[in-house]
Design an enzyme around this catalytic site. Sequence first.
Site, PDB file in Angstrom:
ATOM      1  N   GLY A   1      26.134  63.913  39.225  1.00  0.00           N
ATOM      2  CA  GLY A   1      27.062  64.735  40.006  1.00  0.00           C
ATOM      3  C   GLY A   1      26.399  65.863  40.769  1.00  0.00           C
ATOM      4  O   GLY A   1      27.053  66.536  41.559  1.00  0.00           O
TER       5      GLY A   1
ATOM      6  N   CYS B   1      42.913  40.630  47.942  1.00  0.00           N
ATOM      7  CA  CYS B   1      44.143  40.014  48.434  1.00  0.00           C
ATOM      8  C   CYS B   1      43.914  38.515  48.709  1.00  0.00           C
ATOM      9  O   CYS B   1      44.687  37.662  48.294  1.00  0.00           O
ATOM     10  CB  CYS B   1      44.567  40.728  49.710  1.00  0.00           C
ATOM     11  SG  CYS B   1      46.253  40.407  50.208  1.00  0.00           S
TER      12      CYS B   1
END
Lengths: 317, 260
Positions: free
Chosen positions: A47, A287
Site C-alpha cells: 500500500g 457475461c
Amino acid sequence: MRGPLKLQPKMKSKSVPLQEGYNFAYLDEGTKRMIRRTLLKAIAIPGHQIPFGSREMPLPLGWGTGGIQITAALIGPDDILKVIDQGADDTTNAISIKKLFVKTTGVQITERTEKATLIQTRHRIPETPLKEGQVIIYQVPIPEPLRFLEPREPETRKMHALADYGLMYVKLYEDISTHGRIATAFMYPVLVHHRYIASPSPIPRFDNPKMDRMPALQLFGAGREKRIYAIPPYTTVKSLDFEDYPFEIEKWDQQCALCGSRESYLDEIIKDDQGGRLFVCSDTDYCQQRREKGKNASPSEVVAMKAVRRKKGDETT
Amino acid sequence: MIFSKEPLLKVMGMTKYFGDRVGCRDISFELWPGEVLGIVGESGSGKTTLLNTLSYHLEPTRGIILYWSEQQGLVDLGQLSESQIRYLMRTEWGMVRQNPREGLRMRVSAGANIGERLMALGVRHYGRIRKEVQKWLERVEIDTDRANDLPETFSGGMLQRLQIARNLVTQPRLVLMDEPTGGLDVSVQARLLDLLRALVAEFNLSLIVVTHDLAVVRLLTHRLLVMRHGEIVESGLTDQLLDDPHHPYTQLLVSSVIQV
C-alpha cells in the site's frame, strides 16, 4: 517475469505482425529492471507508494502508461495477457494496449479471465475470482488518496509516514452530511494491511471487497504521477467507513439483460430516444461465458443484445 | 481561575534564527493554567515566529520548552517525536490563525472542519461527531443549520468563531492565537472577545494571544510581554504595564494609541 530474453518468441497473433527494431515489450532491459526493483519494494511495503522513473510511452499519459510500464517490465514470452477497460475487452484503450504488446512481444492474448497470467485493467476487477499465480495490474490516474483534501505532497507523505489519516474520514463525513450516505462510488479509499491508506484506482466500490485477501498479486502503476504501489496476495484490505455508516457495495434491482446475472456490476445503456434503458454486465468476458453456458437467449434478450451491439459498435460479440 | 502548583508551560531561552537573521531571541516565560498571556509588539518584532516556534511548527535554534501534559506529565517538546508533537497539538493544544483561511479547510463544510480533530483522534462514529459539531456551533454562536455550508459562505467573524470551535472541540488546555481579532470590525471584535473570555472561564483555558491591538490586550489578557526586534523588552501584569510602562518602546506603544 522470466529471465533475460535471448530469442524472439514465436508469433502467436495472426492479425498483427511483430514489429521489428523494438526491444521485447518496448522498454529497454535497464528500465524494466528498474521497474521490477520498484515493484519488489512496493510488494515489501503493501500500500505504500514508491516513486519510479516513469518513461515516455507510445501511448499518451492518461491512457494507462503506469500500468503499461508494469506490464512491460513483467511480461515474458509465455505469458497470456488480458487487458480490460471498464470491464470490457474490446474498448479503445484495451485494444490499443493489446496491440502494443502484440506488436512488441507476440504474446498470446486472451479475453478469458481464468486463462490470463497478466491482467491489465482500467476501472474494474473482473467478476471471475482471480487465482494464485495471476497478476492484476491497475492503471492509476491519481495514486494519492489524500490528494483532493491535501494538495501539498510533502504534507501527504508526512501523513502517510505518521499514519495520520483523520483527513480521509473528513471526506466520508462530508459525503454523509451532504448525501445521507457515503456517496463515494469509485476510488473508494482502502486501508492496506492495517497500515497505509491507498487508492484502489478508479474501480467502483463494488469491486473493493474483491481486493481483500485476493489470491492474486495486485500491482498499481501511475505513469504521470510516477508512483508504483502493490498489494501482495492474501493481504487484508479494508474499505474505510464509520461505525454507524458501514461500507456497502452498490446494488441494482435489475439483472443483466444479456446473461441474467444478479451478482455482477451492471452498466446502464440507453436503448432509444424514448428513454428506454437496460442494464448489462460491465465485465464482457463474464457475461459472454455465462451466455455460452446458459440457455438460448429469449426473444427479449435478442433485442437487448442488438441494442448493446449497436451501442458498442461491435459486430462480432 | 483554578490555582495549581505547576505552570502549564515553561519556556527557557527559546531562540530562533533564520540563517543570520533573528526570529526571536532568549524568550523565557511561564504560563499558568487559566491564564491569558498577551504578546504585543510592532509587526516584524517576532511575535508570530514566537508562536510558531512554541508550537514546533518551526524548530527552535536553542532553548527548552517544557509542557505539563494532562496525559503524559512533564514533557520537553524538543524530545518528542514528530507524531507525538502532532498528537499533542491536536489534543491539548490549539492554534487559531490570524487569517481563518489558513486555519480552516475551506473546501469542506463547517461541520467537517469542527469534526476533523475528532476523526484524527480515531472517533469513527458519525452520529457522535455530528452531535459534537452541533454543540460547538451553538457554543460559538453559529446557527446549527449552517453545519453543512462551506466556510466560503461565512462572514469574517463567523470564520474566526468557526476556527475557534474547530480548535476547542477536543477541549485543549492551551490555545495559541495569532491576531484573533485582526481584520474584524469593532462590534464583531467585541463579541469575539466576550466569547473568548467566557470560554477561558468555562474550560480553565490558557491562552497566548499575539496582537498589536492594545484594546484587545486590556480586555482579554492577564499578563503581557512586549517584544521588539525579536526580544522581550518588558513583561508584567497587563494593567500595571499599560498604566505605567517603563521601557521606552512600551511607552511609545502605549502613547501611540489613538484616543477616540
